[in-house]
Enzyme design. Sequence first.
Site, PDB file in Angstrom:
ATOM      1  N   CYS A 166      43.449  86.323 209.334  1.00  0.00           N
ATOM      2  CA  CYS A 166      42.727  87.377 208.609  1.00  0.00           C
ATOM      3  C   CYS A 166      41.686  86.699 207.743  1.00  0.00           C
ATOM      4  O   CYS A 166      41.901  85.589 207.239  1.00  0.00           O
ATOM      5  CB  CYS A 166      43.690  88.193 207.756  1.00  0.00           C
ATOM      6  SG  CYS A 166      42.898  89.593 206.903  1.00  0.00           S
ATOM      7  N   ASP A 167      40.554  87.358 207.552  1.00  0.00           N
ATOM      8  CA  ASP A 167      39.499  86.762 206.742  1.00  0.00           C
ATOM      9  C   ASP A 167      39.517  87.212 205.283  1.00  0.00           C
ATOM     10  O   ASP A 167      38.775  86.672 204.461  1.00  0.00           O
ATOM     11  CB  ASP A 167      38.120  87.038 207.339  1.00  0.00           C
ATOM     12  CG  ASP A 167      37.894  88.512 207.662  1.00  0.00           C
ATOM     13  OD1 ASP A 167      38.815  89.318 207.457  1.00  0.00           O
ATOM     14  OD2 ASP A 167      36.794  88.850 208.133  1.00  0.00           O
TER      15      ASP A 167
ATOM     16  N   ASN B 172      45.071  94.270 214.686  1.00  0.00           N
ATOM     17  CA  ASN B 172      45.697  94.886 213.520  1.00  0.00           C
ATOM     18  C   ASN B 172      46.784  95.879 213.922  1.00  0.00           C
ATOM     19  O   ASN B 172      46.753  96.418 215.034  1.00  0.00           O
ATOM     20  CB  ASN B 172      44.628  95.611 212.693  1.00  0.00           C
ATOM     21  CG  ASN B 172      43.895  94.662 211.774  1.00  0.00           C
ATOM     22  OD1 ASN B 172      44.486  93.755 211.199  1.00  0.00           O
ATOM     23  ND2 ASN B 172      42.590  94.854 211.636  1.00  0.00           N
TER      24      ASN B 172
ATOM     25  N   ARG C 284      41.826 105.316 215.970  1.00  0.00           N
ATOM     26  CA  ARG C 284      41.660 104.984 214.558  1.00  0.00           C
ATOM     27  C   ARG C 284      41.313 106.219 213.738  1.00  0.00           C
ATOM     28  O   ARG C 284      41.837 106.403 212.632  1.00  0.00           O
ATOM     29  CB  ARG C 284      40.562 103.928 214.385  1.00  0.00           C
ATOM     30  CG  ARG C 284      40.279 103.641 212.919  1.00  0.00           C
ATOM     31  CD  ARG C 284      39.307 102.526 212.693  1.00  0.00           C
ATOM     32  NE  ARG C 284      39.119 102.321 211.265  1.00  0.00           N
ATOM     33  CZ  ARG C 284      38.536 101.251 210.740  1.00  0.00           C
ATOM     34  NH1 ARG C 284      38.067 100.296 211.516  1.00  0.00           N
ATOM     35  NH2 ARG C 284      38.408 101.129 209.441  1.00  0.00           N
TER      36      ARG C 284
ATOM     37  N   HIS D 196      47.061  91.824 204.371  1.00  0.00           N
ATOM     38  CA  HIS D 196      46.491  92.933 203.616  1.00  0.00           C
ATOM     39  C   HIS D 196      47.367  93.339 202.427  1.00  0.00           C
ATOM     40  O   HIS D 196      47.269  94.471 201.940  1.00  0.00           O
ATOM     41  CB  HIS D 196      46.221  94.157 204.508  1.00  0.00           C
ATOM     42  CG  HIS D 196      45.082  93.934 205.467  1.00  0.00           C
ATOM     43  ND1 HIS D 196      44.638  94.904 206.337  1.00  0.00           N
ATOM     44  CD2 HIS D 196      44.293  92.850 205.695  1.00  0.00           C
ATOM     45  CE1 HIS D 196      43.630  94.429 207.049  1.00  0.00           C
ATOM     46  NE2 HIS D 196      43.396  93.188 206.678  1.00  0.00           N
TER      47      HIS D 196
ATOM     48  N   TYR E 110      42.835  94.999 199.792  1.00  0.00           N
ATOM     49  CA  TYR E 110      43.580  96.123 200.338  1.00  0.00           C
ATOM     50  C   TYR E 110      44.645  96.650 199.374  1.00  0.00           C
ATOM     51  O   TYR E 110      45.153  97.756 199.569  1.00  0.00           O
ATOM     52  CB  TYR E 110      44.222  95.739 201.671  1.00  0.00           C
ATOM     53  CG  TYR E 110      43.225  95.712 202.807  1.00  0.00           C
ATOM     54  CD1 TYR E 110      43.039  96.819 203.625  1.00  0.00           C
ATOM     55  CD2 TYR E 110      42.444  94.584 203.053  1.00  0.00           C
ATOM     56  CE1 TYR E 110      42.118  96.809 204.656  1.00  0.00           C
ATOM     57  CE2 TYR E 110      41.519  94.561 204.080  1.00  0.00           C
ATOM     58  CZ  TYR E 110      41.356  95.672 204.872  1.00  0.00           C
ATOM     59  OH  TYR E 110      40.432  95.664 205.890  1.00  0.00           O
TER      60      TYR E 110
END
Length: 451
Positions: A165-166, A144, A90, A195, A244
């Site tokens: 997704c939250d 993800n 990441r 997103h 996002y």
Amino acid sequence: MRLAVLGGGGFRVPLVYGALLRETTKPRVEQVVLYDVSQDRLEAIRHVLGQLAAGHDDPPEVLTTTDLDTALRDSTFVFSAIRVGSLAGRTADERVALDLGLLGQETTGPGGISYGLRTIPVALHVAERVAALAPQAWVINFTNPAGMITEAMRHVLGDRVIGICDSPIGLIRRAAVALGLDPSRVSPDYVGLNHLGWLRGLTYQGRDVLPGLLADDAALRQVEEARIFGADWVRTLGALPNEYLYYYYFTRESVAAISGQTRGESLVRQQDDFYAAVRARPEEALAEWVRARRLRDESYMAEAREPTSAGARDTADLEAGGYEGIALALMAAIARGEPTSMILNVRNGAAVPGLPADAVVEIPCAVDGAGVRPLATRPLPGRFLGLVQQVKAVEQTAIEAARSGSARLAVEAFALHPLVDSVATARKLLDGYRARIPELAAAIPGSSDAG
């Protein structure tokens, strides 16, 4: 029921187990199998779960394993939240892009493509093992980039894989509360990709109340997304964007805000501290996890909130729960045949005009014992549809690149993304990611100049 949790040594697994502890209606999950490549992380999370279960009658049994087949065999549900390349991957997703002057973010832009390219081969292997060992299981994907990974896994599992997704439910909850309404009694007109979506309407007692919210300065100040984007911009859009979308609408500001320590670099430090603390003091595992979770939640998307003076995350948002509640509600609806509606990542079919039928989209769905059925949406206006179409084309190109190992298609995916500014830069991105992330180098061999 038996639940397999892939990525079972992950920091957020206690949220899922905590939700299961609160569930008493039968049938319920009676056995949880945690799978991870790291035995040390599994042990740390097992300590946390054991302390969470203290005082509960008949808590779900917890097993741990580093063998994927053992975890999957005979599962009723499979919850996938894996991180291929770990947090080191990441940080590379973020840094390689930032070093080229581009957005460095985990799921949006070039970082999301990198994450997808190295994760898809692993996700496809997982899907194949599910098909072989638990063909009747439902896979709930939170890995993800969730939309891209769900769409890739559909090549093997079809409708039995569903992405969650939250972010959308959090946006809807905040909008309803700002209007003084019960979030469970509103119907959202939400549409887009994971997103990348917009809340375009909010129906209560047969009337769309979103225009009233957009016109009310005091009510808008209660909605984090409105504070992030600004009241003037959300009124211009005529919708509340998923958080996002800040990275698309305020790209320069986002890049500038992330130029210091990235989110990934911060999480590496936080999580290393957590796992080290649990190894040293396993009897305090739960307290250490609670402390680390608070730090993690409070810093979420700080790069968007700080430059916009949106302020710290609301306490109510931190306490309301997130993806674990969505996962549990989805499992309950399917297992018990209790009809409900949820925003999920599913095959489009004809639900969103202008997108391919096989594209995974994030929209309201009807859920019951028969599975998940996407609900038709109103056509997107051009200013939204064009962005969705472009990003979906990127996702589908990245999926084909990962399935074939094609460097040419990988470059195409980077170059087509609206947050990447040239083909030459796309080639530098692929080379940079492969140099930093071994899993990506293995997934996409060959020259970035090919084709």
